[in-house]
Design a protein around this motif. Structure first.
Motif, PDB file in Angstrom:
ATOM      1  N   GLU A 165       0.765  -1.258  -0.015  1.00  0.00           N
ATOM      2  CA  GLU A 165       0.077  -0.090   0.098  1.00  0.00           C
ATOM      3  C   GLU A 165       0.947   1.263  -0.054  1.00  0.00           C
ATOM      4  O   GLU A 165       0.621   2.376  -0.626  1.00  0.00           O
ATOM      5  CB  GLU A 165      -1.034  -0.019   1.146  1.00  0.00           C
ATOM      6  CG  GLU A 165      -1.924  -1.018   1.115  1.00  0.00           C
ATOM      7  CD  GLU A 165      -3.025  -0.929   2.420  1.00  0.00           C
ATOM      8  OE1 GLU A 165      -3.008  -0.247   3.180  1.00  0.00           O
ATOM      9  OE2 GLU A 165      -4.080  -1.419   2.043  1.00  0.00           O
ATOM     10  N   THR A 166       1.800   1.178   0.663  1.00  0.00           N
ATOM     11  CA  THR A 166       2.791   2.535   0.786  1.00  0.00           C
ATOM     12  C   THR A 166       3.491   2.700  -0.558  1.00  0.00           C
ATOM     13  O   THR A 166       3.362   3.800  -1.013  1.00  0.00           O
ATOM     14  CB  THR A 166       3.928   2.265   1.731  1.00  0.00           C
ATOM     15  OG1 THR A 166       3.296   2.178   3.110  1.00  0.00           O
ATOM     16  CG2 THR A 166       4.858   3.327   1.821  1.00  0.00           C
ATOM     17  N   VAL A 221       2.560   1.551  -3.654  1.00  0.00           N
ATOM     18  CA  VAL A 221       1.373   2.098  -4.594  1.00  0.00           C
ATOM     19  C   VAL A 221       1.068   3.443  -4.325  1.00  0.00           C
ATOM     20  O   VAL A 221       0.685   3.958  -5.253  1.00  0.00           O
ATOM     21  CB  VAL A 221       0.152   0.815  -4.411  1.00  0.00           C
ATOM     22  CG1 VAL A 221      -1.284   1.517  -5.217  1.00  0.00           C
ATOM     23  CG2 VAL A 221       0.448  -0.463  -4.871  1.00  0.00           C
ATOM     24  N   ASP A 222       0.637   3.875  -2.997  1.00  0.00           N
ATOM     25  CA  ASP A 222       0.458   5.219  -2.793  1.00  0.00           C
ATOM     26  C   ASP A 222       1.348   6.366  -3.081  1.00  0.00           C
ATOM     27  O   ASP A 222       0.787   7.281  -3.974  1.00  0.00           O
ATOM     28  CB  ASP A 222      -0.275   5.437  -1.347  1.00  0.00           C
ATOM     29  CG  ASP A 222      -1.533   4.684  -1.039  1.00  0.00           C
ATOM     30  OD1 ASP A 222      -2.073   4.006  -2.053  1.00  0.00           O
ATOM     31  OD2 ASP A 222      -1.629   4.291   0.262  1.00  0.00           O
ATOM     32  N   GLU A 223       2.701   5.994  -2.927  1.00  0.00           N
ATOM     33  CA  GLU A 223       3.683   6.771  -3.467  1.00  0.00           C
ATOM     34  C   GLU A 223       3.621   6.982  -4.875  1.00  0.00           C
ATOM     35  O   GLU A 223       3.870   8.062  -5.599  1.00  0.00           O
ATOM     36  CB  GLU A 223       4.871   6.401  -2.692  1.00  0.00           C
ATOM     37  CG  GLU A 223       4.884   6.644  -1.273  1.00  0.00           C
ATOM     38  CD  GLU A 223       6.262   7.505  -0.725  1.00  0.00           C
ATOM     39  OE1 GLU A 223       7.035   7.585  -1.522  1.00  0.00           O
ATOM     40  OE2 GLU A 223       6.152   7.520   0.598  1.00  0.00           O
ATOM     41  N   LEU A 252       1.155   6.298  -7.141  1.00  0.00           N
ATOM     42  CA  LEU A 252       0.207   6.968  -7.627  1.00  0.00           C
ATOM     43  C   LEU A 252       0.138   8.520  -7.464  1.00  0.00           C
ATOM     44  O   LEU A 252      -0.148   9.182  -8.233  1.00  0.00           O
ATOM     45  CB  LEU A 252      -1.310   6.531  -6.734  1.00  0.00           C
ATOM     46  CG  LEU A 252      -1.626   4.974  -7.127  1.00  0.00           C
ATOM     47  CD1 LEU A 252      -2.888   4.715  -6.342  1.00  0.00           C
ATOM     48  CD2 LEU A 252      -1.661   5.022  -8.693  1.00  0.00           C
ATOM     49  N   GLN A 253       0.951   8.965  -6.283  1.00  0.00           N
ATOM     50  CA  GLN A 253       1.031  10.343  -6.015  1.00  0.00           C
ATOM     51  C   GLN A 253       2.090  10.981  -7.083  1.00  0.00           C
ATOM     52  O   GLN A 253       1.947  12.075  -7.543  1.00  0.00           O
ATOM     53  CB  GLN A 253       1.807  10.434  -4.872  1.00  0.00           C
ATOM     54  CG  GLN A 253       1.961  11.933  -4.245  1.00  0.00           C
ATOM     55  CD  GLN A 253       0.928  12.885  -4.380  1.00  0.00           C
ATOM     56  OE1 GLN A 253      -0.234  12.450  -4.223  1.00  0.00           O
ATOM     57  NE2 GLN A 253       0.793  14.236  -4.728  1.00  0.00           N
ATOM     58  N   LYS A 311       0.102  11.350 -10.190  1.00  0.00           N
ATOM     59  CA  LYS A 311      -0.813  12.510 -10.093  1.00  0.00           C
ATOM     60  C   LYS A 311      -0.109  13.753 -10.331  1.00  0.00           C
ATOM     61  O   LYS A 311      -0.409  14.858 -10.917  1.00  0.00           O
ATOM     62  CB  LYS A 311      -1.488  12.711  -8.666  1.00  0.00           C
ATOM     63  CG  LYS A 311      -2.369  13.889  -8.224  1.00  0.00           C
ATOM     64  CD  LYS A 311      -2.913  13.865  -6.869  1.00  0.00           C
ATOM     65  CE  LYS A 311      -4.111  14.927  -6.741  1.00  0.00           C
ATOM     66  NZ  LYS A 311      -4.342  14.750  -5.322  1.00  0.00           N
ATOM     67  N   ARG A 371      -8.556   1.567  -5.179  1.00  0.00           N
ATOM     68  CA  ARG A 371      -7.904   2.915  -5.798  1.00  0.00           C
ATOM     69  C   ARG A 371      -8.475   2.985  -7.072  1.00  0.00           C
ATOM     70  O   ARG A 371      -7.779   3.907  -7.924  1.00  0.00           O
ATOM     71  CB  ARG A 371      -6.459   2.723  -5.833  1.00  0.00           C
ATOM     72  CG  ARG A 371      -5.951   2.890  -4.290  1.00  0.00           C
ATOM     73  CD  ARG A 371      -4.496   2.272  -3.936  1.00  0.00           C
ATOM     74  NE  ARG A 371      -4.186   2.388  -2.686  1.00  0.00           N
ATOM     75  CZ  ARG A 371      -4.359   1.614  -1.503  1.00  0.00           C
ATOM     76  NH1 ARG A 371      -5.406   0.893  -1.565  1.00  0.00           N
ATOM     77  NH2 ARG A 371      -3.998   1.926  -0.469  1.00  0.00           N
TER      78      ARG A 371
END
Length: 847
Positions: free
Chosen positions: A493-494, A496-498, A500-501, A504, A562
């Motif tokens: 999750e960490t 993936v979220d970084e 995805l940032q 963005k 997500r």
């Protein structure tokens, strides 16, 4: 997906050996020469290789009889011949081995040599499979490895029981190729859906502006930048204009990636309903330009009049680049994106991690790149990973070490977006994950030393008490993430979220993340206390086999949360089943309706119809067939031809003759390059109408085990990639659907001639200069003695064959082949491109 079998490596034959008393001095590593030679490819008439490694001491001090080890990369099957005894070879991990002298080894005096014979499993077809990456480690300084820079791989010579491709074989294969005049070739590539030429021409100069509305401004700017490299000055980009202009205009009703291109004496019009369609129209305009125009600055360029209506066959036209095994710098990635854009490939599958490297900065987890992004000599993997694939002992090696910073990755995403290329990042799990595992081990140790136990355990990827024993296909014994650990999902999750940032921040689209899922070996997790606890407490997990579905079920929920869908290799959608007493893989119905996108690579060894089975079952399938699209496979069966060969040999024709909806129809040879009996495919599962709707596209992967430089990368990539581009974009050719085999063969020969003439006379001359120029492979010539004369031909008409009759290597000043050669003796021939680069020479005797 990426089997690296225990292929034949070297053996060491006994050459002259001289011994001396141990000197107090140690020879420097650069004073040690290591020579490898292939001796027998079917040693003792078995599927094994005999080879020889010779150690030559060129220094003044003797090489001692003990107190050192010689590390190198090779198959773990590489063992001293039973009669040798002077050394032993130990498997460290992966493909890293260590040669250690035994009590029988005697020191090697200055100027002397000692040779040792080795056997190894399988056969060795080319030098890419030879041991490499040699470095010396002294026992009294075990943490320091010193590279042996003086290494030699001897030519194959006479290798028994193996048949390499001959000049005659190449000649016969090229025999049906017609030389088509350049003016008769289709001048846009890949082949448009509808194409016609008019009698008009248009003269393009830097004074011709590009007129585009705001929605197409980015596409106009990219076109103007490219035209500046030809015209010496960038054409103006403006929102309005009259007269002779390049007009980018909106036209409703066209498909999202469709376009229309008209060139007349009055100007150029590119029409589309979307920026993507406009962009592909501009790329067609670029391939319409005469290739020679790129060689020097032009004041004006004449374009033929054309009328084109075009749209792609598949919406998913992908190239996969592995930068984990060996790294490629950011600028090379950008250059490849330009290449993809030119040939209308629209998906860049970015393989960012594997056992041998983690290549993307994740600021929250700095060890991923600080430890996982470097390779070099190590005793414990605490500061870097062990050397692999000849990366050597120094972490400064730019093939083994390297990563993309957050800023680099954002730049890559923005560059791809501007060229209408979607970037699919791959986080390879749960197997092929050693780099991540070791990086998180280093993080754990750092935080434990700081007294932060809870924080240290937050991202661990293995059970510290796991005693499971296994070995992966690539010979790793510690490369699989423990999927029972909650910390595994915290880690994912960490990451993936970084990631995805970053998307963005780049303003780049992302629809999916690829989670790998292939080649998890048997034996994993069996002795993990964490796994045993999960089996005891979770009714959905009854054994370690159930962990597969447990893991991808959780990952699927994570990506869905997500607003993404899950992509992976075929294994994410398979389960094991007993059929007729043997274990086989079948589509797993549990995930069939979950919009899983699977890259199906395996169409060998009884799995020839696996892609169709998965599509028929409901999975979205990207055809990634190893036999036709694995771009890292060697072009041909030749000792001097680099590349892997476990999945066969892959020349330019393999991607070209692939038939997506009936690929066994044109299955021509087996993994050894021998003709295949297609009758054995008659009972395979065919695509249903529903299954056909689930074939989303094609993909060509480039695995990088043997690719240690941008130049080698381009060599393996081109011109094979153009066959993939043609098959992904252009409509089904007539020969693919013709039921009469004789007619189909005739139609194929004509289409193949058109294709190779286009490559040799238009696209390769263009790629000689495009984006700085590409190091594409230049083929070896075909040659054959007929009626006492040497006949020669070439796979790609437009390239030049030159020859010598005195045994010397042909150069650009050698005679050009224009007809049969009457000279007797040894004739040496070589192919040259427009810039004077050449391929390998072939020799044929005219007695």
């Amino acid at each position: 997906m990426k089997y690296l079998l225990s292929v034949a490596f070297c053996s060491i034959s006994t050459f002259t050996s001289c011994f001396a008393q141990v000197d107090n001095q140690k020879p420097e590593a650069q004073e040690l020469q290591v020579t490898w030679e292939l001796l027998d490819n079917y040693y003792q008439n078995k599927n094994q290789t005999l080879s020889a490694v010779t150690l030559t001491n060129t220094g003044k001090a003797a090489l001692p009889a003990k107190g050192w080890s010689l590390y190198f990369n090779a198959s773990p099957s590489f063992k001293p011949k039973e009669t040798a005894g002077a050394v032993k070879v130990e498997h460290v991990n992966g493909d890293l081995l260590r040669l250690v002298p035994t009590e029988k080894f005697e020191s090697i005096a200055s100027g002397a040599s000692q040779s040792i014979e080795f056997t190894s499993a399988g056969r060795l077809v080319n030098f890419s499979q030879a041991p490499d990456g040699f470095y010396l480690v002294w026992d009294d300084n075990p943490e320091v490895g010193v590279p042996v820079k003086n290494t030699v791989k001897k030519p194959a010579g006479s290798v028994s029981n193996d048949s390499f491709v001959s000049p005659e074989t190449i000649y016969n294969k090229n025999r049906n190729i017609q030389d088509i005049p350049a003016e008769k070739l289709t001048k846009v590539f890949p082949t448009p859906a509808q194409y016609s030429e008019t009698n008009q021409t248009f003269t393009l100069t830097a004074a011709v502006p590009i007129v585009a509305e705001n929605a197409f401004r980015s596409e106009a700017d990219i076109l103007a930048t490219h035209l500046a490299t030809i015209l010496g000055k960038q054409p103006a980009v403006q929102s309005s204009g009259k007269g002779k202009v390049i007009c980018l205009q909106k036209k409703k009703g066209l498909q999202p990636e469709a376009y229309e291109l008209q060139v007349s004496s009055n100007g150029i019009i590119i029409a589309a309903s979307t920026p993507a369609g406009i962009f592909y129209g501009t790329q067609s305009l670029i391939t319409l330009l005469p290739p020679a125009a790129l060689a020097t600055t032009q004041k004006a360029v004449s374009l033929p009049g054309v009328d084109i209506t075009d749209a792609p066959r598949f919406g998913h036209r992908a190239f996969m680049l592995d930068v984990a095994r060996n790294f490629q710098p950011k600028q090379q990635v950008l250059k490849i994106l330009d290449l993809m854009a030119l040939y209308k490939l629209n998906v860049f599958h970015f393989h960012l991690n594997d056992d041998e490297g983690w290549r993307l900065e994740i600021p929250a987890l700095p060890e991923l790149t600080q430890v996982g992004g470097k390779r070099g000599h190590t005793l414990n993997d605490k500061k870097n990973l062990v050397p692999s694939y000849a990366s050597g002992p120094n972490v400064s090696n730019t093939a083994g070490s390297g990563f993309y910073s957050k800023a680099d990755f954002i730049e890559i995403l923005q560059y791809a977006k501007a060229r209408h290329i979607r970037v699919i990042p791959e986080i390879e799990t749960p197997g092929h994950a050693r780099a991540a595992i070791k990086a998180m081990d280093a993080r754990y140790e750092r935080l434990m030393q700081e007294g932060k136990k809870q924080e240290a355990e937050q991202y661990l990827l293995r059970d510290l008490n796991d005693q499971s024993a296994y070995r992966s296909v690539q010979h790793w014994k510690d490369n699989v993430i423990d999927v029972s650990l909650p910390s595994t999902y915290d880690f994912l999750e960490t990451v993936v979220d970084e990631m995805l940032q970053m998307y963005k921040m780049a303003g780049a689209p992302i629809e999916t993340i690829h989670f790998g899922g292939d080649e998890v070996p048997s034996g994993v997790w069996e002795k993990s206390p964490s796994v045993q606890a999960l089996i005891k407490n979770d009714p959905s997990v009854n054994n370690t086999g159930d962990l597969w579905f447990y893991y991808f079920g959780k990952v699927n929920k994570m990506v869905k949360a997500r607003n993404l869908y899950l992509s992976g290799w075929e294994e994410i959608g398979l389960r094991k089943e007993k059929q007729n007493g043997r274990t086989v893989y079948v589509p797993n119905p549990d995930f069939a309706d979950e919009n899983f996108h699977v890259d199906v690579w395996n169409n060998l060894w009884g799995a020839e119809d696996l892609a169709y089975k998965m599509a028929n079952a409901g999975y979205k399938v990207v055809l990634t067939n190893v036999t036709n699209f694995y771009l890292d496979l060697a072009y041909q069966k030749d000792y001097d031809e680099p590349g892997l060969f476990w999945g066969g040999f892959l020349d330019v024709d393999k991607p070209f003759y692939f038939i997506p909806f009936d690929y066994t129809k044109n299955f021509k040879e087996d993994t050894n390059g021998d003709p295949v009996d297609r009758s054995k495919f008659k009972n395979l599962q065919k695509l249903t109408v529903f299954g056909k709707s689930n074939i989303v596209g094609l993909q060509g992967p480039l695995w990088s085990e043997k690719i240690t430089s941008p130049e080698r990368m381009e060599y393996m990539l081109l011109p094979k990639l153009l066959g993939l581009a043609e098959r992904a974009w252009a409509k089904d050719p007539a020969w693919a659907t013709e039921p009469d085999e004789a007619k189909s063969v005739k139609l194929y020969n004509q289409a193949w001639s058109d294709f190779v003439n286009t490559l040799g006379k238009r696209e390769l001359p263009r790629l000689t200069y495009y984006a700085g120029g590409f190091n594409y492979r230049i083929p070896t010539p075909g040659a054959k003695v007929e009626d006492g004369k040497v006949q020669a031909n070439v796979q790609l008409p437009g390239l030049t064959v030159r020859y010598t009759t005195d045994g010397t290597e042909p150069t650009t000043k050698s005679k050009e082949y224009t007809g049969p050669i009457s000279a007797k003796g040894s004739i040496k021939l070589k192919v040259f491109d427009v810039k004077g680069r050449s391929g390998r020479a072939v020799t044929i005797d005219n007695k």
